[in-house]
Design a protein around this motif. Structure first.
Motif, short mmCIF file in Angstrom:
data_model
loop_
_atom_site.label_atom_id
_atom_site.label_comp_id
_atom_site.label_asym_id
_atom_site.label_seq_id
_atom_site.Cartn_x
_atom_site.Cartn_y
_atom_site.Cartn_z
N THR A 20 0.82 -1.16 0.07
CA THR A 20 -0.02 -0.02 -0.03
C THR A 20 0.73 1.13 -0.25
O THR A 20 0.62 2.16 -0.61
N THR A 37 -2.48 2.14 6.43
CA THR A 37 -2.91 1.41 7.37
C THR A 37 -2.97 -0.13 6.89
O THR A 37 -3.17 -0.11 5.49
N THR A 39 -4.23 -3.21 4.95
CA THR A 39 -5.38 -3.44 4.17
C THR A 39 -6.31 -4.57 4.52
O THR A 39 -5.78 -5.55 5.06
N ASP A 58 -5.05 -3.70 -4.67
CA ASP A 58 -3.99 -3.66 -3.52
C ASP A 58 -4.43 -4.56 -2.69
O ASP A 58 -5.35 -4.51 -1.73
MG MG Z 1 -1.91 -2.84 2.36
#
Ligand code: MG
Ligand code: GTP
Length: 168
Positions: A20, A37, A39, A58
């Motif tokens: 991320t 944060t 995922t 993602d």
């Molecule tokens: Mg992530």
């Protein structure tokens, strides 16, 4: 100018590897989030790079969500696989997940590996990650591995440039 070609990517790799963070850094400044944060499940992110319109799934790397990865393999043009180069202990777990991916992804699409967290003392180089992950065994598709530091945004563009060449 004109209409940009759309490409779909799935971004896989263990939890905490930096997926991320890497994707966030590829987005336009105003679209970036301040705090990344973990995922949950997956999220869809879009950005433009190298004259391509990227749509990225993602994925969460947490064990309980890894079974979601394969549900995207039919619909994508390439895989980005992020390795935490500082996490030697879980490198074999990452290799197992990669082996599953290579078995289940049937279209032989290109894979870009990021050997992330090169800033951490003792992290494995891209070549060392390649050796541990057995990338030399991949014969059925194009791939590349690039060392990155997602916090300083180094290496990512080199990888995306290579991937764009494969997709153009
Ligand atoms: Mg992530
Ligand atoms: P999941 O969503 O749980 O699968 O994790 P993820 O792969 O998306 O990892 P994420 O981007 O959330 O980053 C995890 C942690 O690693 C965060 O605290 C990041 O700031 C940190 N991180 C990401 N890239 C780097 C890097 O290159 N170097 C260092 N030192 N930390 C990094």
């Amino acid at each position: 100018s004109g209409k940009k070609k759309k490409v779909k990517i799935v971004c896989c790799g263990l939890d905490n590897s930096g997926k991320t963070t890497i994707i966030n850094s590829l987005k336009a400044k105003k679209a970036q989030v301040a705090d990344v944060t973990p995922t949950v499940g997956f999220s869809v992110e879009e950005f433009e790079k190298e004259n391509l319109l990227f749509s990225v799934f993602d994925m969460s790397g947490q064990g309980k969500f890894r079974n979601l990865w394969e549900s995207f393999y039919d619909d994508i043009n390439a895989v980005v696989f992020v390795i935490d180069a500082a996490d030697r202990v879980r490198m074999t777990v990452a290799k197992n997940e990669l082996d599953l991916l290579l078995e289940k992804e049937k279209k032989n699409i290109p894979i870009l590996f990021f050997a992330n967290k090169q800033d951490i003392q003792g992290s494995l180089s891209a070549q060392e990650c390649s050796d541990v992950m057995g990338l030399g065994e991949i014969k059925d598709r194009s791939f590349n591995i690039v060392g990155t530091n997602a916090l300083k945004n180094t290496g990512i563009d080199v990888g995306v440039k290579w991937l764009s060449g494969e997709l153009n």
